[in-house]
Design a protein around this motif. Structure first.
Motif, PDB file in Angstrom:
ATOM      1  N   ALA A 171      -9.354 -11.226   2.233  1.00 48.43           N
ATOM      2  CA  ALA A 171      -9.611 -11.497   3.651  1.00 48.43           C
ATOM      3  C   ALA A 171     -11.108 -11.319   3.951  1.00 48.43           C
ATOM      4  O   ALA A 171     -11.757 -10.451   3.342  1.00 48.43           O
ATOM      5  N   PRO A 172     -11.665 -12.146   4.840  1.00 47.00           N
ATOM      6  CA  PRO A 172     -10.996 -13.192   5.612  1.00 47.00           C
ATOM      7  C   PRO A 172     -10.779 -14.453   4.771  1.00 47.00           C
ATOM      8  O   PRO A 172     -11.700 -14.941   4.120  1.00 47.00           O
ATOM      9  N   PRO A 184      -2.331 -13.899   8.276  1.00 42.98           N
ATOM     10  CA  PRO A 184      -2.206 -12.515   7.805  1.00 42.98           C
ATOM     11  C   PRO A 184      -2.527 -12.342   6.323  1.00 42.98           C
ATOM     12  O   PRO A 184      -2.217 -11.297   5.744  1.00 42.98           O
ATOM     13  N   PHE A 197       0.246 -14.079  14.881  1.00 47.21           N
ATOM     14  CA  PHE A 197      -0.733 -14.857  14.124  1.00 47.21           C
ATOM     15  C   PHE A 197      -1.428 -15.904  14.998  1.00 47.21           C
ATOM     16  O   PHE A 197      -2.514 -16.383  14.636  1.00 47.21           O
ATOM     17  N   SER A 198      -0.803 -16.267  16.098  1.00 48.54           N
ATOM     18  CA  SER A 198      -1.324 -17.351  16.931  1.00 48.54           C
ATOM     19  C   SER A 198      -2.185 -16.862  18.087  1.00 48.54           C
ATOM     20  O   SER A 198      -2.852 -17.662  18.748  1.00 48.54           O
ATOM     21  N   SER A 199      -2.157 -15.570  18.351  1.00 53.56           N
ATOM     22  CA  SER A 199      -2.889 -15.045  19.526  1.00 53.56           C
ATOM     23  C   SER A 199      -4.330 -14.742  19.181  1.00 53.56           C
ATOM     24  O   SER A 199      -4.708 -14.606  18.038  1.00 53.56           O
ATOM     25  N   TYR A 212      -2.571 -20.710  10.881  1.00 51.76           N
ATOM     26  CA  TYR A 212      -2.559 -19.848  12.051  1.00 51.76           C
ATOM     27  C   TYR A 212      -3.975 -19.411  12.420  1.00 51.76           C
ATOM     28  O   TYR A 212      -4.866 -19.327  11.561  1.00 51.76           O
ATOM     29  N   LYS A 213      -4.148 -19.113  13.708  1.00 52.24           N
ATOM     30  CA  LYS A 213      -5.448 -18.656  14.193  1.00 52.24           C
ATOM     31  C   LYS A 213      -5.869 -17.373  13.502  1.00 52.24           C
ATOM     32  O   LYS A 213      -7.047 -17.186  13.167  1.00 52.24           O
ATOM     33  N   ARG A 214      -4.898 -16.468  13.289  1.00 52.63           N
ATOM     34  CA  ARG A 214      -5.168 -15.202  12.603  1.00 52.63           C
ATOM     35  C   ARG A 214      -4.191 -15.076  11.430  1.00 52.63           C
ATOM     36  O   ARG A 214      -3.228 -14.307  11.495  1.00 52.63           O
TER      37      ARG A 214
END
Length: 247
Positions: free
Chosen positions: A94-95, A9, A245-247, A5-7
């Protein structure tokens, strides 16, 4: 797959190897010394607390604290190594930088351990991923858990029920057609973000016993655990979470 995913979790990823028998404290110290250049910040000594008691009117109870290992942290505080008499683990906070980079670090650290301690019997291998799902909540209202988690408790409907403030749920599950066991936890979590409700999803997949001695076979097991972890993650969340997660 939450790693794609882009972001993602992911707040912490861990690979842990536990030994069938404790190793000598002298080896622990040698391994720590070889890792300290990469992990220069001591994050805490791991201790074993023992209480020795006598009966029949003898001396009173005595407590003994025995150092058994240490936690070390990288200079940027994104990686942690635990080296002790009972286990050896590598964590990424994270990250999260992706599986390929993480497992390369795990293997590099394990090679340091192997060179010092040799080929010891492993009693358990585990892969654990802790995820925090942050849901924007500008009006600070109760967020329906089922909008974001498939793995969740069911609450009775009754007058006065205005929404769940906190919750926790746990399950231990044997994974079909595999030697692996899943420990799955979900719950509410304090959010570090303002006007945000956060949910925790903690996935721990492990194998106890019958662990191969060969390193490549060990990493093959770890990769299989990761595949199951991703399947569990996807089965435990909803499309609303995926959108976050995708935005």
């Amino acid at each position: 797959m939450n790693e794609a995913y882009k972001r993602a979790p992911i707040t912490e990823a861990v690979v842990e190897l536990r030994f069938a028998q404790p190793v000598e404290i002298e080896l622990v110290e040698k391994i720590k010394d070889r890792l300290v250049d990469t992990y220069p910040i001591p994050a805490g000594i791991i201790q074993n607390f023992q209480v020795m008691a006598t009966t029949g009117g003898g001396a009173p109870q005595q407590a003994r604290i025995e150092p058994i290992g240490q936690r070390l942290t990288s200079a940027d505080a994104t990686e942690i190594v635990v080296v002790s008499r009972h286990n050896f683990s590598t964590s990424r906070l994270a990250p999260y930088s992706g599986w390929d980079q993480f497992i390369a670090t795990v293997r590099r650290n394990w090679e340091v351990w192997r060179k010092v301690a040799g080929n010891r019997e492993i009693g358990r291998i585990g892969v654990r991923y802790i995820n925090r799902i942050d849901v924007p909540n500008p009006h600070e209202v109760a967020i329906p858990i089922g909008d974001y988690l498939e793995f969740r408790p069911l609450f009775p409907s009754f007058d006065g029920n205005e929404g769940v403030e906190t919750f926790a749920i746990n399950g231990v599950i044997a994974i079909a057609n595999s030697p692996f066991r899943l420990i799955l936890n979900a719950g509410s979590a304090p959010s570090p973000l303002v006007r945000t409700t956060s949910f925790l999803l903690d996935i721990d997949i492990s194998q106890e016993g019958n662990i191969p001695r060969n390193d490549e076979a060990i990493w093959s097991l770890v990769d299989q655990m990761r595949v199951h972890k991703n399947r569990v993650f996807e089965a435990s969340i909803t499309d609303n979470s995926r959108k976050l997660f995708s935005s």
